[in-house]
Design a protein around this motif. Structure first.
Motif, PDB file in Angstrom:
ATOM      1  N   VAL A  11       0.642  -1.043   0.057  1.00 48.83           N
ATOM      2  CA  VAL A  11       0.147   0.071   0.134  1.00 48.83           C
ATOM      3  C   VAL A  11       0.838   1.317  -0.004  1.00 48.83           C
ATOM      4  O   VAL A  11       1.731   1.507   0.936  1.00 48.83           O
ATOM      5  N   LYS A  12       0.601   2.148  -0.994  1.00 51.65           N
ATOM      6  CA  LYS A  12       1.453   3.181  -0.930  1.00 51.65           C
ATOM      7  C   LYS A  12       0.676   4.120  -0.315  1.00 51.65           C
ATOM      8  O   LYS A  12      -0.332   4.820  -0.583  1.00 51.65           O
ATOM      9  N   ASP A  13       1.319   4.537   1.053  1.00 51.44           N
ATOM     10  CA  ASP A  13       0.435   5.350   1.754  1.00 51.44           C
ATOM     11  C   ASP A  13       1.348   6.867   1.918  1.00 51.44           C
ATOM     12  O   ASP A  13       1.110   7.542   3.091  1.00 51.44           O
ATOM     13  N   PHE A  14       2.473   7.116   1.207  1.00 52.70           N
ATOM     14  CA  PHE A  14       3.102   8.197   1.388  1.00 52.70           C
ATOM     15  C   PHE A  14       3.176   9.079   0.225  1.00 52.70           C
ATOM     16  O   PHE A  14       2.914   8.541  -1.083  1.00 52.70           O
ATOM     17  N   ASN A  15       3.431  10.103   0.367  1.00 52.83           N
ATOM     18  CA  ASN A  15       3.772  10.914  -0.504  1.00 52.83           C
ATOM     19  C   ASN A  15       5.244  11.499  -0.582  1.00 52.83           C
ATOM     20  O   ASN A  15       5.964  11.493   0.464  1.00 52.83           O
ATOM     21  N   ILE A  16       5.879  12.084  -1.715  1.00 51.92           N
ATOM     22  CA  ILE A  16       7.321  12.510  -1.795  1.00 51.92           C
ATOM     23  C   ILE A  16       7.205  14.026  -1.443  1.00 51.92           C
ATOM     24  O   ILE A  16       6.322  14.425  -1.966  1.00 51.92           O
ATOM     25  N   CYS A  17       8.234  14.553  -0.801  1.00 48.30           N
ATOM     26  CA  CYS A  17       8.506  15.954  -0.817  1.00 48.30           C
ATOM     27  C   CYS A  17       9.849  16.092  -0.536  1.00 48.30           C
ATOM     28  O   CYS A  17      10.570  15.358  -0.231  1.00 48.30           O
ATOM     29  N   VAL A  18      10.278  17.259  -0.774  1.00 40.12           N
ATOM     30  CA  VAL A  18      11.435  17.931  -0.776  1.00 40.12           C
ATOM     31  C   VAL A  18      12.007  18.822   0.543  1.00 40.12           C
ATOM     32  O   VAL A  18      10.823  19.436   0.975  1.00 40.12           O
ATOM     33  N   ALA A  19      12.943  18.201   1.093  1.00 37.84           N
ATOM     34  CA  ALA A  19      13.281  19.134   2.181  1.00 37.84           C
ATOM     35  C   ALA A  19      13.401  20.649   1.938  1.00 37.84           C
ATOM     36  O   ALA A  19      13.929  21.022   1.058  1.00 37.84           O
ATOM     37  N   GLY A  20      12.909  21.465   2.955  1.00 36.94           N
ATOM     38  CA  GLY A  20      12.973  22.866   2.878  1.00 36.94           C
ATOM     39  C   GLY A  20      11.888  23.445   2.150  1.00 36.94           C
ATOM     40  O   GLY A  20      11.939  24.693   1.789  1.00 36.94           O
ATOM     41  N   GLU A  21      10.851  22.736   1.681  1.00 35.43           N
ATOM     42  CA  GLU A  21       9.618  23.159   1.133  1.00 35.43           C
ATOM     43  C   GLU A  21       8.568  22.734   1.958  1.00 35.43           C
ATOM     44  O   GLU A  21       8.286  22.031   2.613  1.00 35.43           O
ATOM     45  N   ASP A  22       7.642  23.702   1.921  1.00 37.28           N
ATOM     46  CA  ASP A  22       6.443  23.803   2.600  1.00 37.28           C
ATOM     47  C   ASP A  22       5.415  22.572   2.037  1.00 37.28           C
ATOM     48  O   ASP A  22       5.290  22.379   0.839  1.00 37.28           O
ATOM     49  N   ILE A  23       4.758  22.199   3.234  1.00 37.45           N
ATOM     50  CA  ILE A  23       3.582  20.994   3.163  1.00 37.45           C
ATOM     51  C   ILE A  23       2.484  22.001   3.628  1.00 37.45           C
ATOM     52  O   ILE A  23       2.681  22.198   4.660  1.00 37.45           O
ATOM     53  N   GLY A  24       1.437  21.839   2.600  1.00 39.26           N
ATOM     54  CA  GLY A  24       0.027  22.502   3.382  1.00 39.26           C
ATOM     55  C   GLY A  24      -0.834  21.513   3.570  1.00 39.26           C
ATOM     56  O   GLY A  24      -1.045  20.619   2.771  1.00 39.26           O
ATOM     57  N   VAL A  25      -1.518  21.564   4.484  1.00 40.00           N
ATOM     58  CA  VAL A  25      -2.628  20.680   5.018  1.00 40.00           C
ATOM     59  C   VAL A  25      -3.938  21.701   5.081  1.00 40.00           C
ATOM     60  O   VAL A  25      -3.880  22.651   6.042  1.00 40.00           O
ATOM     61  N   ASP A  26      -5.032  21.564   4.370  1.00 39.92           N
ATOM     62  CA  ASP A  26      -5.961  22.239   4.546  1.00 39.92           C
ATOM     63  C   ASP A  26      -6.932  21.500   5.551  1.00 39.92           C
ATOM     64  O   ASP A  26      -7.320  20.080   5.577  1.00 39.92           O
TER      65      ASP A  26
END
Lengths: 1300, 143
Positions: free
Chosen positions: A640-655
């Protein structure tokens, strides 16, 4: 039930056992005091005699046996009623002390109803309520209105150390320590006395006592004396302590001594048991038996029989005059009523219930007549108990107790307590019979009249009765518990209150009765706070604060109370699962950027699907392992792919959506996400800290940056907040939930509960992996540059056909350079990547025909074609384009909208990082732009072939301005490509020069423009038609300047506006994208260029240029074939020498259709009728057509321009045409004429006379070859096209007689 | 005088509760109505006179508390209607009449397409109508 009844009967026998009064000398007490016990305390454990068998006879000489017996032993000082205050205090103490017992009796959580039920059902005599009940009853003992508690016997105890024990015995009974009852005469002072000599064995052997005992026997009688040696036992601490504490009942009046530190040397219990047994069997029981018998005789003598009854009645009537005193008359021990009462009570105690009952009944009528209500009630009570013991007439028993209750109640004052006692008996009786509802009713009724604390106790018991009823009445149970809890709170019995409220909670919670459960929660919260269990208090208040159904006043009260508790206890340190504000935990939306980045929020909001086609060919191919059904099913479960990829130093927004359910505003501050971060220790950086450490949000040292938000929510407001988290290092980030601080006091927390969509197929209810925008787990990768991309000068609204130059700005904020930039747009025919050189030029003028155009442009065009072919118009920036850190690149783009409507252009820019140490291989930037395209000019083209020339066509261009408000300047008409050129349709006057086209004179050009376009300005919703001549371009041999002819300026005659070059630059490329590059040369692409002045200004910059394309205009006319017969205009022949003139002509047929065809040419003979008339020669009266003989070169244009009129003449001509003969085969067939090809058919004609001849006597019929096999579906219309016939065009040929 | 009226749903969840006594906290009536559900359940589960009460929606006097008398009415769809009065002697016919009208009002409110079955009745029209019925109850008993 039987067992319960027996238990209750046993209880009653215990309670109503004979009282023995003890009078002891101080020295005797002192001896006992060695054990820290009084004499009474010493005896009490042995007062239960359970293994005896005593024969007793009733008053009517019926023998029966007592198997067990019990004595109640009291000090003389204790035989009195305590004052109400002391009694109440004592009872309060009992309740207070038993609060823990009560909790302990519940084997489990009081909130669980089953636990409570179990407790209620397993109620025993040692339960705290029974203890309370017993104590309560004992405070009411020793009343003057009943003889049950009157001492039956008196133990006079003198120590062997006392001086002159005999006189001590006498003094003891005469002293003033006798109970009040005796002194006041309510009791018979002539009671059984037993004289006990207490001997402490430690002081000497028992022998010394014998003398005294002997004296005693002499003085008081042999049987009435005894000696009790004590303190003979060996010290056995554990045993003694246990023995005494277990068997000693609590003293009625709190005494000062404590049994806690028992260092005792007591006599063996055998001696005491023997002593008491002796006293009971030999003294007490016989005495009682004897007294019953005596009294019974007395009663029978005075009251039984008709005579006595009548006498009694008469005598009673005489007393009617006595005033009705509240307490009723005072009965002394000697009165008849007291005697009967004593008789009945003794009988009751000796378990002769029949005798007791009959005497109680006898007595009750007396008391009733006397209006001695308290006594009457007491008797009624006993009747009820007797009936119960006899297990007769339940109804009557209940009624008697009920009456007793009512009369006690009627007396009021302290007597009302007896009412409660009666109620307790009644409820116990109901309970014993399983009538729990009735028991509850009785208890509830008693509680109404009682003081708070006792009412609370009674209500709680009533509640348990409802619970035990069958079926259980849970709601009443809950209700009564709440009532009880309320009373407990009033009496400050917080632990009890807490317990009952908690039990009640399970009834009310989650049943929809919110007001009630709120009320319970509120009290529980307060109680918990008071009792110091803050967690519980907060828990209960938390349930309250999100009460949207309550009034605003209550809401703010609850909230204030909650905040107060939190502030005073945990403060902000503890995260609470608050419901305020309401957070939609299952519906969050994550905004993050992995390899996909977004230039704007609009791009981020665009659905994922639209990007797929755009990115196709742009991204490196992903290897997808395909499984077919033949493959063995993979062993491992699908991960199960339950993760996303993101890059250090960049914002992740959660509504996150917050809403305020209350009608009062709330303040929320310090809102931030709560995250778990597991850092993957990079090998290069920290070798020792390879253990992944988990950290919560701590801004100072953590690898996460969590900005905090604050806002206040108005009543019932709902807002969506985007909360950010920025991981600063690599690792695994998990967004767990959201934290906030409510009103600056309480720290709230909610976990997100995002669930994937349920898999329909699986039965286990497993859930699929969550959608990407709901995955809250992130793999944080190493830093990767992220380009900032923006597009400048792109208008939001354009007219269709307008051409715009926009500037793409790429900025690399990172330090790592970026390379391999590629761009692809969803609308490649609307947005083109320009040449960097375009940026330097002035916008509209750069489109104009350049002097030095040539190879470079051509080269460019070719390179674009190369790009476009493989992967759907991906534009790769030149190889060397590297975007250094912090640098910006500007790049021109061309925008041209051909169709009206909303155009949303999605553009993706691909790039790779130059550095090796980045997390991602590549990234893309997504942009979306929405542009409204307004309808502007609509052009349409009609082309008809020229009947004269195979290479010439007429072009009609209709321009309609569909714009509502704006007008357009028409600037230029061009036709694209080098196959065609365009010429203005010239008026005949300047015709001779116009055909040349190459030698341009200024004046003529001006004249041309004026004539082609009468009005250059096209106002809104106007239509204009322009006419042109379309020529097939000559061969490539000509210089490039020849192509200029394909552009025709529409400007005013004097205008020196340069023409716009459509064969290169963006216009060419837009045209190219609009046309199909594979198109055959048989069609024409026409471009109309218009311009608009922005506003009223004449600034060059604001000139808006529009280009309108009409592509693939077929040159085919109504028929698929064009044919022209070529013949000399005039033939000179000498008919005199040669009788006929033979002329060869050529018929050229061109196939304009897209199909190959077979063509058949037929020459037609004259109809026979006509031939007879034409004998006079070729000259006929051709009024109009005579001029052509002179001006042969002028033949074409008039016929072309005025095609209608001469046709009739021709017809006339044809009819009267002179004779000529076709000298060739009558029909010739060209079997295959390929599409676009032309064929020549040589023909010969013979003339017999001079004259003008119309050579239109031929017919062409054709069959489209490839049409047939494909036209299985062909309708009639198409099949008609497949076959066709055309008559020859009129062509005049003049034959002149040569003059020689 | 009517102190309070209530509608209780199939799951014994309150649908509507209105008290008509000024300044008195509604909580008390919540408790009273809630407790009376026990009696309704008991009456429904073991009817004393099976023949009569099977078709009878009116449940009669549920129980007298110190200050109030509680009457009940059960619809065929297991909706309970409860009336709490302060009058110590109320004519049975009056109560029956009241319940019939109350029931009719509820049926109309439940027929509202915007009413969710099993949820609280929030329509003001229903409240108004019930208030009228309650007022007329007082009038008829006086007459």
């Amino acid at each position: 039930m039987e067992a319960a009844g027996a238990a209750l009967a046993h209880l009653m026998r215990d309670r109503f056992s004979p009282v023995v009064m003890v009078l002891s000398t101080p020295r005797a007490e002192e001896s006992c005091r060695k054990n820290h016990l009084g004499f009474v305390d010493l005896l009490r454990p042995f007062s239960v005699l359970d293994q005896i068998n005593v024969p007793v006879r009733t008053a009517s000489e019926q023998p029966y046996r007592l198997q067990d017996f019990q004595l109640r032993i009291f000090n003389a000082s204790e035989i009195r009623q305590p004052s109400p205050e002391i009694a109440e205090e004592h009872l309060v103490e009992i309740v207070t002390n038993s609060s823990d017992d009560a909790v302990g009796a519940l084997q489990g959580d009081p909130a669980n109803i089953e636990v409570v039920k179990q407790m209620a059902e397993s109620e025993t005599q040692v339960s705290w309520f029974q203890r309370y009940s017993k104590s309560f009853m004992s405070t009411l003992a020793f009343s003057e209105h009943e003889a049950l508690d009157h001492p039956v016997a008196c133990l006079l105890v003198v120590s062997s150390k006392d001086e002159s024990p005999l006189s001590q015995f006498v003094d003891l009974f005469n002293g003033n320590q006798l109970p009040r009852l005796l002194n006041e005469g309510a009791m018979d002072p002539k009671i059984l006395k037993h004289y006990v000599l207490l001997h402490d064995v430690q002081d000497g052997a028992l022998d010394g006592c014998n003398e005294i005992l002997f004296e005693m026997r002499g003085a008081f009688g042999v049987n009435n004396c005894g000696v009790l040696p004590i303190n003979s036992g060996a010290p056995d601490v554990a045993f003694q302590l246990d023995f005494w504490t277990r068997r000693s009942s609590l003293p009625i009046i709190p005494s000062s001594h404590s049994t806690s530190e028992l260092v005792c040397i007591v006599s063996s219990d055998v001696q005491i048991t023997d002593f008491l047994l002796d006293v009971t069997l030999k003294q007490v029981i016989p005495h009682m038996e004897q007294k019953i018998r005596m009294l019974n005789q007395q009663v029978s003598a005075t009251r039984k029989g008709l005579k006595n009854q009548l006498k009694n009645l008469w005598w009673r009537k005489g007393k009617d005059d006595t005033p009705d005193v509240q307490t009723g008359p005072v009965y002394t021990f000697s009165s008849m009523e007291s005697q009967i009462r004593v008789l009945a009570d003794y009988a009751f105690m000796l378990r002769d219930y029949d005798l007791a009952l009959s005497n109680y009944r006898l007595l009750s009528s007396d008391y009733k007549t006397d209006k001695a209500w308290k006594h009457y009630a007491g008797v009624q009570e006993m009747i009820g108990l007797c009936l119960f013991m006899l297990d007769q007439s339940r109804r009557e028993a209940e009624m008697c107790l009920d009456t007793a209750y009512n009369y006690y109640q009627k007396c009021g004052g302290l007597t009302a307590k007896y009412a409660t006692r009666t109620a307790l008996w009644l409820s116990e009786m109901h309970k014993a019979r399983g009538q729990f509802r009735e028991a509850a009713g009785v208890l509830f009724r008693a509680s109404v009249e009682e003081l708070d604390l006792r009412a609370g106790v009674l209500l709680e018991q009533a509640a348990y009765c409802y619970l035990r009823a069958s079926p259980p009445m849970l709601r009443k149970f809950g209700f009564h518990l709440v009532l009880a809890g309320n009373r407990y709170i009033v009496c400050a019995q917080h632990k009890h209150a807490m317990r009952v409220y908690r039990s009640a909670l399970s009834i009310f919670e989650d049943q929809g009765w919110k007001y009630i459960s709120d009320h319970v929660h509120f009290h529980l919260g307060r109680l918990s706070h008071f009792l110091g269990s803050f967690d519980l208090a907060i828990l209960h208040f938390m349930k309250l604060i999100s009460c949207s159904h309550q009034s605003p006043t209550n809401q703010s009260n609850f909230l204030r109370e909650f905040l107060y508790v939190v502030q005073n206890t945990v403060g902000k340190d503890k995260l609470l699962e608050l419901d305020l504000p309401a957070v939609k935990v299952e519906n969050v939306c994550v905004h993050f950027e992995d390899h996909r980045t977004y230039a704007s929020s609009a791009a981020a909001a665009a659905p994922e699907e639209i990007w797929g086609p755009v990115e196709e060919g742009l991204l490196p191919a992903v290897t997808v392992t395909l499984h077919t059904w033949m493959d063995a099913p993979s062993k491992s479960l699908p991960q199960v792919k339950d993760f996303n990829i993101c890059v250090a130093g960049e914002d992740i927004g959660v509504d996150v959506e917050f809403s305020n359910p209350l009608q009062i505003p709330i303040d929320i501050s310090s809102i931030c996400l709560s995250c778990e971060f597991i850092e993957t220790a990079a090998a290069s950086e920290e070798i020792d800290s390879q253990i992944s450490k988990e950290e919560t949000a701590d801004i100072s040292a953590s690898p996460l940056f969590l900005p905090q938000e604050a806002f206040s929510l108005k009543p019932e407001e709902k807002i969506v907040v985007r909360l950010m988290v920025k991981p600063l290092k690599e690792g695994v980030l998990k967004v767990v939930g959201v934290n906030w601080i409510l009103s600056g006091v309480a720290a709230g927390h909610r976990d997100f509960a995002v669930l994937g969509p349920r898999i329909k197929r699986s039965k286990s209810g497993a859930r699929d992996e969550p959608l990407p925008h709901q995955r809250l787990k992130f793999h944080v990768l190493r830093h990767m540059p992220r380009l900032d991309v923006s597009v400048h000068e792109l208008p939001a609204r354009v007219n269709s056909g307008e051409l715009h130059r926009v500037v793409l700005e790429l900025y690399n904020p990172s330090k790592v350079p970026v390379k391999k930039l590629k761009l692809k747009s969803s609308h490649s025919n609307s947005l083109l990547v320009g040449d960097p050189a375009d940026l330097d030029m002035e916008f509209p003028s750069c489109l104009e025909v350049q002097a030095q155009e040539g190879q470079q442009e051509v080269h460019n065009a070719e390179s674009f074609e190369q790009d476009s072919s493989p992967s759907g118009l991906v534009f790769s920036f030149p190889e060397g384009t590297v975007l250094e850190g912090g640098s910006t690149v500007l790049w021109p783009l061309w925008f041209h909208a051909s169709h009206a409507g909303m155009l949303s252009i999605n553009t993706v820019i691909y790039y790779e990082s130059d550095g090796a140490t980045v997390g991602l291989m590549y990234r893309t930037v997504r942009m979306t732009h929405t542009i409204q395209v307004l309808p502007a000019l609509c052009i349409s083209v009609q082309i008809s072939p020229s009947p004269m020339h195979l290479q010439q066509f007429f072009l009609r261009l209709d321009v309609e301005n569909q714009h509502l408000t704006e007008s357009f300047w028409l600037r230029q008409v061009s036709c694209a490509g080098d196959h065609w050129c365009l010429a203005p349709l010239l008026p005949p006057m300047v015709e001779q020069e116009g055909m040349g086209g190459t030698d341009t004179a200024e004046v003529r050009a001006a004249f041309l423009s004026a004539s082609v376009c009468p009005s250059q300005l096209l106002p809104p919703s106007q239509t204009l038609s322009l006419f042109f001549k379309l020529l097939v371009a000559q061969h490539k041999g000509r210089s490039s300047s020849e192509e200029v002819t394909s552009n025709i300026g529409l400007g005013p005659p004097s205008s020196s506006e340069p023409l716009i070059d459509i064969s290169s630059g963006p216009l060419f490329r837009f045209l190219l994208s609009a046309t199909n590059p594979m198109s055959d040369s048989g069609s024409v692409d026409v471009v109309l260029i218009s311009e608009q002045q922005e506003g009223m200004g004449t600034v060059q910059d604001s000139l808006r240029v529009g280009a309108h394309h009409v592509c693939h205009c077929s040159v085919q006319g109504a028929q698929p074939f064009v044919w022209v017969m070529e013949a000399p205009k005039c033939v000179v022949h000498d008919f005199w020498t040669q009788p006929f003139c033979e002329v060869s002509v050529t018929l050229t047929i061109r196939n304009c259709s897209i199909f190959a065809a077979s063509v058949r040419v037929e020459t037609l003979d004259l109809p026979s009728a006509a031939s007879s008339q034409t004998t006079q020669g070729g000259w006929t009266s051709l009024g109009v057509s005579t001029p052509p003989s002179g001006e042969s070169s002028k033949a074409e244009p008039p016929r072309k321009s005025t095609s209608g009129v001469p046709n009739t003449e021709v017809m006339v001509n044809r009819a009267s045409c002179g004779p000529f003969l076709w000298c060739n085969l009558q029909a010739s067939t060209i079997h295959t004429l390929p599409a676009g090809a032309s064929a020549k058919v040589p023909l010969r004609i013979a003339f017999f006379a001079p004259g003008s001849y119309d050579l239109s006597r031929y017919r062409i019929s054709w069959t489209l070859l490839e049409f047939e096999p494909t036209s299985s579906l062909s309708t009639a219309a198409t099949s008609k096209e497949a076959l066709g016939t055309g008559l020859g065009h009129p062509l005049l040929l003049t034959v002149v007689q040569s003059i020689t | 005088m009517i102190a309070s009226v209530a509608v209780v749903g199939q799951e014994n969840n309150p649908l509507y509760l209105q008290s008509f006594i000024d300044g008195d906290d509604a909580l008390k009536f919540h408790y009273i109505v809630h407790s009376s559900l026990d009696i309704i359940e008991e009456k429904v589960n073991n009817p004393k006179k099976p023949g009569v009460s099977l078709n009878e929606t009116y449940l009669g006097l549920l129980y007298p508390t110190e200050d109030y008398r509680v009457f009940g009415y059960l619809s065929n769809t297991k909706i309970k209607f409860i009336l709490v009065t302060t009058d110590q002697d109320v004519r049975d016919a009056d109560v029956r009449n009241f319940f019939h009208r109350f029931h009719a009002a509820y049926v109309e409110a439940a027929s509202n397409p915007f009413h969710v079955p099993g949820k609280r009745i929030t329509a003001t029209a229903f409240t108004e109508r019930v208030t009228n019925i309650v007022k007329s109850f007082g009038a008829s008993s006086l007459a």
